[in-house]
Scaffold this active site. Structure first.
Site: not given
Ligand SMILES: Nc1ncnc2c1ncn2[C@@H]1O[C@H](COP(=O)(O)OP(=O)(O)OP(=O)(O)O)[C@@H](O)[C@H]1O
Length: 491
Positions: A94, A97, A117, A130, A180, A256, A266
């Site tokens: 989900g 952040r 983001k 977050g 984004r 995802d 991503d």
């Molecule tokens: N600093 C953070 N705080 C809370 N959740 C996080 C954080 N960094 C990553 N997540 C969550 O961990 C999961 C995997 O992170 P990932 O880095 O693949 O995604 P992202 O770059 O944040 O998001 P997206 O896929 O939307 O580009 C996602 O659900 C993301 O929301």
């Protein structure tokens, strides 16, 4: 369907169709305000194409929206629920952040997701803060915009603002928020979430929503959900072929991170390949090369099979028939992908028509490139300009033979040499976001607050097929290094 909303001075004209979906697929959540937002970069052409006023976006109120400190009229921030297979293991995820503000309805009536983001914690944050750091957000901005300029479907980057707060990664880093823009943020993982934790009605509502949003041409008489599956497969086959053709390595093809719209999403650990080698991996956490360059097509097929599984109850009421329909659709991916790839490779070699032996001609070149560690982008560029002496292949006996075969192949088609050259110019980029160039730009930006290196890089990357002498500097290879380039899941 779209409600009329007052258009603000900035031009924001929000709807939020996702909020009309069953409650199980999202959670309403406002962004957490940040201390002192500062606009670092704004994508003027993208803003204009969205119907936004660049000057108003740069004002205090405009920046406050991009930082999550103000919510524009009509926006209804929410965190999307999704799950995903991460390196093969199923996990509940989900937006941890990120927050979807809603969809910007442009003056001609197109609909684009606007997502912040790094905008603070959500119910899906797990142990995360977050937030996002400036370096990775600028990296996403640079590479997603480069992909767009290369003609590859992708989420776009509208702006990056710093928060005036520090985020703790390994060290303290300036915090930032990326805006984004996407055709949607519907992922394979969105369906996996609903398939596991939602009701049958939720799943159908999500599938109908996805059809309406991305495939409205669906025929009332056909199996709508099979059509959805087939269209998603088609788009992914086209997308992954384009990645392979420019040497893009996504790095974290978890389910995802596969968008149903067919956009690249991503930009955490992605990078472009220099020397051609199908085993190339950049991501520091991809120990076994699951997401190596050469594995991207089969991994896409694997992800699509996970998508098909979620659709089974909708495909047919009989389980066996549903499985058969899904399997047939998935088995088409490899052929579709291959057709796209082959057409693209023919273009890269200036070939217009089809001959049976084209594939072995292409494989012959790729094998040599691998054997001699030839740079992928620069080899095709050298061939485009008929300068084989610019490649490391020059001098190898097998290259001379291959070159002769290739020239004979070109001579067998009706199109003149000039047309082949033109086709190669538009099929072979002169410029990709070279890893060392991206790193230099990020270092200057994050460590010295000097954004000029990044701005110049963005400028040249915006016309990657131009082959102009001014760009020449940006196609040089990095200095030889003993340690390979490594990327990290951007946080
Ligand atoms: N600093 C953070 N705080 C809370 N959740 C996080 C954080 N960094 C990553 N997540 C969550 O961990 C999961 C995997 O992170 P990932 O880095 O693949 O995604 P992202 O770059 O944040 O998001 P997206 O896929 O939307 O580009 C996602 O659900 C993301 O929301």
């Amino acid at each position: 369907m779209t409600e009329k909303k007052a258009i603000t001075e900035t031009g924001w004209n929000f709807d939020n169709s996702y909020a009309r979906l069953p409650k199980s697929v999202f959670t309403r959540q406002d962004p957490t305000p940040v201390r002192s937002p500062k606009l670092i970069i704004l994508n003027d052409p993208l803003a204009t194409s969205l119907g936004l006023n660049v000057e108003a976006l740069q004002s205090n109120d405009g920046v406050a929206v991009l930082a999550g400190n103000q919510i524009p009229e009509g926006a209804l921030p929410l965190a999307q629920a999704y799950a995903g297979h991460q390196f093969g293991h199923f996990t509940l995820l989900g937006d941890g952040r990120a927050l979807l503000l809603g969809e910007q309805i442009t003056p001609p009536g197109e609909r684009f997701d606007i997502q912040l983001k790094g905008s603070g914690r959500t119910p899906y944050s797990r142990r995360g803060d977050g937030r996002a750091a400036l370096g990775p957000m600028l990296r996403e901005y640079i590479i997603s915009e480069a992909m767009h300029a290369l003609g590859i479907a992708t989420t776009r980057s509208l702006a990056v603002v710093t928060s005036g707060e520090t985020v703790i990664r390994e060290t303290g880093q300036p915090g930032a928020i990326l805006t984004r823009v996407a055709a949607s943020h519907l992922r394979v993982g969105t369906f996996q979430y609903v398939s596991n934790w939602g009701t049958a009605q939720d799943l159908q509502a999500l599938a109908d929503y996805t059809l309406q949003r991305h495939f409205p041409e669906v025929d009332a008489d056909e199996n709508r959900y099979l059509f959805l599956l087939q269209e998603v497969i088609k788009r992914q086959a086209g997308l992954i072929a384009k990645w392979q053709l420019v040497g893009f390595i996504h790095g974290v093809m978890n389910t995802d991170n596969m968008a149903l719209s067919g956009e690249t999403i991503d930009y955490g650990p992605c990078a472009f390949m220099d020397a051609y080698d199908p085993a190339t991996v950049f991501s520091s956490i991809d120990m076994h090369g699951r997401y190596a360059y050469g594995n991207q097509p089969p991994i896409a097929a694997w992800n699509l099979a996970r998508f098909a599984e979620t659709l089974l109850p909708l495909l047919h009421e009989g389980e066996e028939q549903a499985v058969e329909l899904a399997e047939d659709a998935i088995s088409d991916f490899t052929e579709l992908y291959h057709r796209n790839w082959l057409a693209g490779m023919r273009g890269k070699l200036g070939i217009f028509n089809e001959e049976q032996e084209d594939e072995s001609l292409i494989e012959g070149l790729l094998n040599m490139m691998q054997k001699y560690s030839a740079d992928y982008t620069n080899t095709f560029r050298a061939l485009t300009f008929d300068k084989p002496e610019d490649t490391v292949l020059f001098g190898a006996t097998e290259f001379a033979q291959w070159h002769e075969l290739w020239q004979a192949r070109l001579a067998r088609q009706q199109e003149p040499k000039a047309s082949s050259h033109q086709l190669m110019r538009v099929s072979n980029p002169a410029l990709i976001p070279r890893n060392h160039r991206v790193e230099d730009a990020l270092e200057a930006a994050v460590k010295q607050g000097d954004y000029s290196v990044m701005e110049r890089l963005l400028d040249v990357l915006s016309s990657p097929y131009e082959h102009s002498p001014e760009q020449a500097d940006y196609s040089t290879l990095p200095a030889l290094s003993t340690s390979p380039y490594r990327t990290f899941c951007g946080t």
